[in-house]
Every structure is written in C-alpha cells, then in structure tokens.
Design a protein around this motif. Structure first.
Motif, PDB file in Angstrom:
ATOM      1  N   ILE A  90     -98.466 -45.373 -50.688  1.00 17.84           N
ATOM      2  CA  ILE A  90     -98.024 -44.705 -49.455  1.00 17.84           C
ATOM      3  C   ILE A  90     -96.764 -45.356 -48.893  1.00 17.84           C
ATOM      4  O   ILE A  90     -95.809 -44.656 -48.518  1.00 17.84           O
ATOM      5  CB  ILE A  90     -99.169 -44.692 -48.420  1.00 17.84           C
ATOM      6  CG1 ILE A  90    -100.287 -43.764 -48.894  1.00 17.84           C
ATOM      7  CG2 ILE A  90     -98.665 -44.262 -47.048  1.00 17.84           C
ATOM      8  CD1 ILE A  90    -101.562 -43.844 -48.075  1.00 17.84           C
ATOM      9  N   ILE A  91     -96.739 -46.676 -48.838  1.00 25.82           N
ATOM     10  CA  ILE A  91     -95.570 -47.369 -48.286  1.00 25.82           C
ATOM     11  C   ILE A  91     -94.333 -47.119 -49.133  1.00 25.82           C
ATOM     12  O   ILE A  91     -93.248 -46.844 -48.601  1.00 25.82           O
ATOM     13  CB  ILE A  91     -95.864 -48.873 -48.136  1.00 25.82           C
ATOM     14  CG1 ILE A  91     -96.891 -49.098 -47.030  1.00 25.82           C
ATOM     15  CG2 ILE A  91     -94.588 -49.661 -47.851  1.00 25.82           C
ATOM     16  CD1 ILE A  91     -97.449 -50.498 -46.966  1.00 25.82           C
ATOM     17  N   SER A  92     -94.461 -47.193 -50.451  1.00 27.59           N
ATOM     18  CA  SER A  92     -93.288 -46.955 -51.301  1.00 27.59           C
ATOM     19  C   SER A  92     -92.823 -45.506 -51.203  1.00 27.59           C
ATOM     20  O   SER A  92     -91.624 -45.226 -51.266  1.00 27.59           O
ATOM     21  CB  SER A  92     -93.573 -47.346 -52.760  1.00 27.59           C
ATOM     22  OG  SER A  92     -94.583 -46.533 -53.301  1.00 27.59           O
ATOM     23  N   PHE A  93     -93.763 -44.566 -51.023  1.00 30.13           N
ATOM     24  CA  PHE A  93     -93.384 -43.165 -50.870  1.00 30.13           C
ATOM     25  C   PHE A  93     -92.626 -42.948 -49.560  1.00 30.13           C
ATOM     26  O   PHE A  93     -91.610 -42.251 -49.528  1.00 30.13           O
ATOM     27  CB  PHE A  93     -94.631 -42.275 -50.916  1.00 30.13           C
ATOM     28  CG  PHE A  93     -94.339 -40.815 -50.740  1.00 30.13           C
ATOM     29  CD1 PHE A  93     -93.612 -40.116 -51.680  1.00 30.13           C
ATOM     30  CD2 PHE A  93     -94.800 -40.119 -49.625  1.00 30.13           C
ATOM     31  CE1 PHE A  93     -93.350 -38.764 -51.536  1.00 30.13           C
ATOM     32  CE2 PHE A  93     -94.546 -38.774 -49.464  1.00 30.13           C
ATOM     33  CZ  PHE A  93     -93.815 -38.103 -50.411  1.00 30.13           C
ATOM     34  N   ILE A  94     -93.085 -43.577 -48.487  1.00 27.15           N
ATOM     35  CA  ILE A  94     -92.402 -43.459 -47.198  1.00 27.15           C
ATOM     36  C   ILE A  94     -90.999 -44.063 -47.278  1.00 27.15           C
ATOM     37  O   ILE A  94     -90.040 -43.491 -46.762  1.00 27.15           O
ATOM     38  CB  ILE A  94     -93.244 -44.102 -46.079  1.00 27.15           C
ATOM     39  CG1 ILE A  94     -94.492 -43.263 -45.820  1.00 27.15           C
ATOM     40  CG2 ILE A  94     -92.436 -44.260 -44.797  1.00 27.15           C
ATOM     41  CD1 ILE A  94     -95.511 -43.911 -44.906  1.00 27.15           C
ATOM     42  N   ILE A  95     -90.894 -45.206 -47.939  1.00 30.31           N
ATOM     43  CA  ILE A  95     -89.569 -45.832 -48.092  1.00 30.31           C
ATOM     44  C   ILE A  95     -88.645 -44.930 -48.901  1.00 30.31           C
ATOM     45  O   ILE A  95     -87.448 -44.825 -48.604  1.00 30.31           O
ATOM     46  CB  ILE A  95     -89.719 -47.230 -48.730  1.00 30.31           C
ATOM     47  CG1 ILE A  95     -90.376 -48.179 -47.740  1.00 30.31           C
ATOM     48  CG2 ILE A  95     -88.374 -47.776 -49.191  1.00 30.31           C
ATOM     49  CD1 ILE A  95     -90.757 -49.530 -48.309  1.00 30.31           C
TER      50      ILE A  95
END
Length: 98
Positions: A90-95
C-alpha cells in the motif's frame, strides 16, 4: 543464454489489465518483472521495481516452511509478515501515485 531465456520469459508475462484499461498501474504492477530481476541476480533493481518483493517472499517462504515444520508463535509470525507485506504494498503504491 540467460539473456535469451529472460527475453522469452518477458514475452510470457501477463499484461496488467488495470494499466491496459485505465492507464494507471495497480498495486501489483512490477511483481513479475521484480521476480525476473531476482532470478537474474539484480536484487537492488528488483526492490526498486517492486518494493514489497522481499516481505512478500519472506511471507511465502515462511508459510511454506511452516507447513513442514512447527514454529513457536507461528500464527503471530504469519500475521506480522502479512501486515508488513500489505503495508509495504500500500505504501509503495501511494508513493507511486504521488
């Protein structure tokens, strides 16, 4: 030989339906290419391609090992690895979106 093998493997990779239809990457985009890079020994490039690759592999390896061996607090470890993997995805997708 390895280059020939990797180019033929790249031809067999599934295209991202989300990216094809909407022009936007999904949270799983890069996973196949990342696995290919790990197979070629490009570990840093694999992480840059898909940052969740290592937590995901750790989770899968632990699940595989726990089917044949018993670990103390196995369910807790699986839960922590699952949360770490999902959070990394999720964090890498948001970034990526930013």
């Amino acid at each position: 030989m390895i280059q020939l093998l990797s180019s033929s493997v790249e031809d067999l990779m599934l295209p991202c339906l989300n990216k094809t239809l909407f022009g936007m990457e999904c949270p799983g985009c890069g996973l196949q290419r990342s696995l290919l890079l790990i197979g070629q020994g490009e570990f840093v490039a694999a992480f840059k391609m898909y940052p969740a690759i290592y937590p995901l592999l750790g989770f899968i390896i632990f699940i595989g090992l726990s089917t044949f061996m018993s670990f103390k607090n196995s369910n807790k470890i699986k839960m922590y690895l699952a949360v770490l993997t999902i959070a990394t995805i999720i964090i890498s997708f948001i970034i990526k979106l930013i």
